[in-house]
Design a protein around this motif. Structure first.
Motif, PDB file in Angstrom:
ATOM      1  N   GLN A 203       0.840  -1.198   0.000  1.00 20.30           N
ATOM      2  CA  GLN A 203       0.000   0.000   0.000  1.00 20.30           C
ATOM      3  C   GLN A 203       0.873   1.245   0.000  1.00 20.30           C
ATOM      4  OE1 GLN A 203      -2.368   0.418   3.578  1.00 20.30           O
ATOM      5  NE2 GLN A 203      -3.882   1.690   2.551  1.00 20.30           N
ATOM      6  N   VAL A 204       0.498   2.235  -0.803  1.00 26.20           N
ATOM      7  CA  VAL A 204       1.085   3.564  -0.714  1.00 26.20           C
ATOM      8  C   VAL A 204       0.204   4.375   0.227  1.00 26.20           C
ATOM      9  CG1 VAL A 204       1.710   5.667  -1.964  1.00 26.20           C
ATOM     10  CG2 VAL A 204       2.078   3.423  -3.025  1.00 26.20           C
TER      11      VAL A 204
ATOM     12  N   ASP B 191       1.356  13.748  -0.313  1.00 24.28           N
ATOM     13  CA  ASP B 191       0.355  13.499  -1.345  1.00 24.28           C
ATOM     14  C   ASP B 191      -0.464  14.746  -1.623  1.00 24.28           C
ATOM     15  OD1 ASP B 191      -1.352  13.669   0.835  1.00 24.28           O
ATOM     16  OD2 ASP B 191      -2.356  11.764   0.460  1.00 24.28           O
TER      17      ASP B 191
ATOM     18  N   TRP C 254      -1.845  12.082  -6.475  1.00 26.80           N
ATOM     19  CA  TRP C 254      -0.511  11.489  -6.428  1.00 26.80           C
ATOM     20  C   TRP C 254      -0.041  11.395  -4.986  1.00 26.80           C
ATOM     21  CZ3 TRP C 254       3.164  14.418  -4.079  1.00 26.80           C
ATOM     22  CH2 TRP C 254       3.013  15.812  -4.095  1.00 26.80           C
TER      23      TRP C 254
ATOM     24  N   LYS D 252       2.262   6.413  -5.949  1.00 27.83           N
ATOM     25  CA  LYS D 252       0.938   6.135  -6.500  1.00 27.83           C
ATOM     26  C   LYS D 252       0.450   7.345  -7.289  1.00 27.83           C
ATOM     27  CE  LYS D 252      -3.799   4.805  -5.288  1.00 27.83           C
ATOM     28  NZ  LYS D 252      -4.652   4.139  -4.285  1.00 27.83           N
TER      29      LYS D 252
ATOM     30  N   SER E  48      -3.157   8.221  -9.526  1.00 33.32           N
ATOM     31  CA  SER E  48      -4.467   7.700  -9.937  1.00 33.32           C
ATOM     32  C   SER E  48      -5.349   8.829 -10.458  1.00 33.32           C
ATOM     33  CB  SER E  48      -5.163   6.983  -8.771  1.00 33.32           C
ATOM     34  OG  SER E  48      -5.510   7.892  -7.747  1.00 33.32           O
TER      35      SER E  48
ATOM     36  N   GLU F  17       0.505   1.934  -9.066  1.00 31.47           N
ATOM     37  CA  GLU F  17       1.277   1.955  -7.826  1.00 31.47           C
ATOM     38  C   GLU F  17       2.636   1.314  -8.088  1.00 31.47           C
ATOM     39  OE1 GLU F  17      -2.776   1.230  -5.185  1.00 31.47           O
ATOM     40  OE2 GLU F  17      -1.028  -0.039  -4.839  1.00 31.47           O
TER      41      GLU F  17
ATOM     42  N   TYR G 248       6.355   0.072  -6.206  1.00 31.59           N
ATOM     43  CA  TYR G 248       7.056  -0.253  -4.965  1.00 31.59           C
ATOM     44  C   TYR G 248       8.457  -0.745  -5.308  1.00 31.59           C
ATOM     45  CZ  TYR G 248       2.214  -0.371  -3.389  1.00 31.59           C
ATOM     46  OH  TYR G 248       0.910  -0.054  -3.142  1.00 31.59           O
TER      47      TYR G 248
ATOM     48  N   ASN H 259      -9.474  -1.493  -2.392  1.00 35.31           N
ATOM     49  CA  ASN H 259      -8.394  -1.356  -3.361  1.00 35.31           C
ATOM     50  C   ASN H 259      -8.028  -2.732  -3.897  1.00 35.31           C
ATOM     51  OD1 ASN H 259      -5.154  -1.671  -3.510  1.00 35.31           O
ATOM     52  ND2 ASN H 259      -5.720   0.323  -4.334  1.00 35.31           N
TER      53      ASN H 259
END
Length: 269
Positions: free
Chosen positions: A27-28, A146, A154, A180, A182, A194, A196, A230
């Motif tokens: 997860q971000v 973010d 973002w 991330k 979107s 996303e 990583y 998600n």
């Protein structure tokens, strides 16, 4: 609060060991914290369709492993929260196994500071059994930045990781960023990418084939302010990375007494 954040950043940069996070909680993080008098309960489900076999040092295989993680986060006040993780793994050779637990306090920049973007700082410490990670005690510090710009969102998590107990104690601080981006296609559906990675020691970045890198096309369903949903399918293009992973996150907020009215208009962090 400013001095507290600076102290955590200084501590991370002065560490002398490294670790890498397994595929238990992919997860971000968003910058928002859970509101006071609110508990967030999340289930992280990650299946490694194509992974790695058991390692010579005794670590369990990741191939065809199903990881289920329960995350419980309690809002403390308007700018802080405390999270707890319970990690499990299931695969045919081992059955269902408890992997370990982590605890994660987090603070954020209050809205009253009027920053042009969201910002928070998470630190996570915990234990995992040697069967699943030879580095049994680990620590992470994760700055979070973010911004929502109309339909575009973002988020950047330039995380730093270290080992407290295990073979990687002397290998320095790992740099493991998450990113991330979107787009809100509708009020209920957002989709994006996303990313990583674990580049290795910040003073000696690993060659590309030894780095861990994962790219997840992902969808967020904003069905209600109380729910977080998600889904994503990730590919690992480098030799050191599990090659195919399917992930899902389902979260539910529970309010205890009167809460901040902003909760009813906010999107999931």
């Amino acid at each position: 609060m400013k001095s507290f954040i600076l102290a955590l950043i200084f501590a991370a940069l002065s560490c002398t060991a490294a670790c890498a996070q397994g595929n238990y909680e992919i997860q971000v993080y968003g910058s928002e914290t859970v509101h006071p008098r609110t508990t967030m309960l999340e289930l992280h489900s990650n299946f490694t369709a194509v992974g790695h076999p058991a390692s010579p040092d005794g670590e369990a295989a990741t191939n065809h492993a199903e990881h289920e993680t329960i995350e419980i986060t309690q809002g403390l006040n308007d700018w802080s929260e405390l999270g707890f993780y319970f990690f499990t793994s299931e695969q045919s050779a081992l059955g269902a196994q408890w992997v370990g637990d982590h605890i994660r306090p987090r603070v954020r920049v209050p809205e009253s500071w009027h920053w042009p973007f969201g910002a928070s700082l998470s630190t996570e410490v915990g234990y995992q059994r040697a069967k699943f990670s030879t580095d049994t005690w680990t620590w992470e510090i994760r700055p979070i930045i973010d911004k929502q710009m109309g339909r575009l969102y973002w988020g950047v998590n330039p995380a730093f990781e270290r080992t407290w107990h295990g073979p990687d104690v002397k290998e320095g601080v790992d740099f493991a960023p998450g990113v991330k981006v979107s787009w809100d296609f509708t009020k209920a559906v957002a989709g994006g990418i996303e990313y990583y990675a674990d580049y290795g020691n910040i003073r000696a970045i690993k060659p590309l084939h030894e780095q861990q890198q994962q790219i997840f096309p992902a969808i967020d369903l904003n069905v209600s302010p109380k729910w977080e949903i998600n889904f994503g399918v990730g590919i690992g293009p480098t030799a050191a990375t599990d090659h195919w992973i399917v992930k899902g996150i389902i979260g539910r907020r529970f309010d205890w007494g009167r809460n901040d009215s902003r909760l009813h208009s906010a999107t999931a962090p």
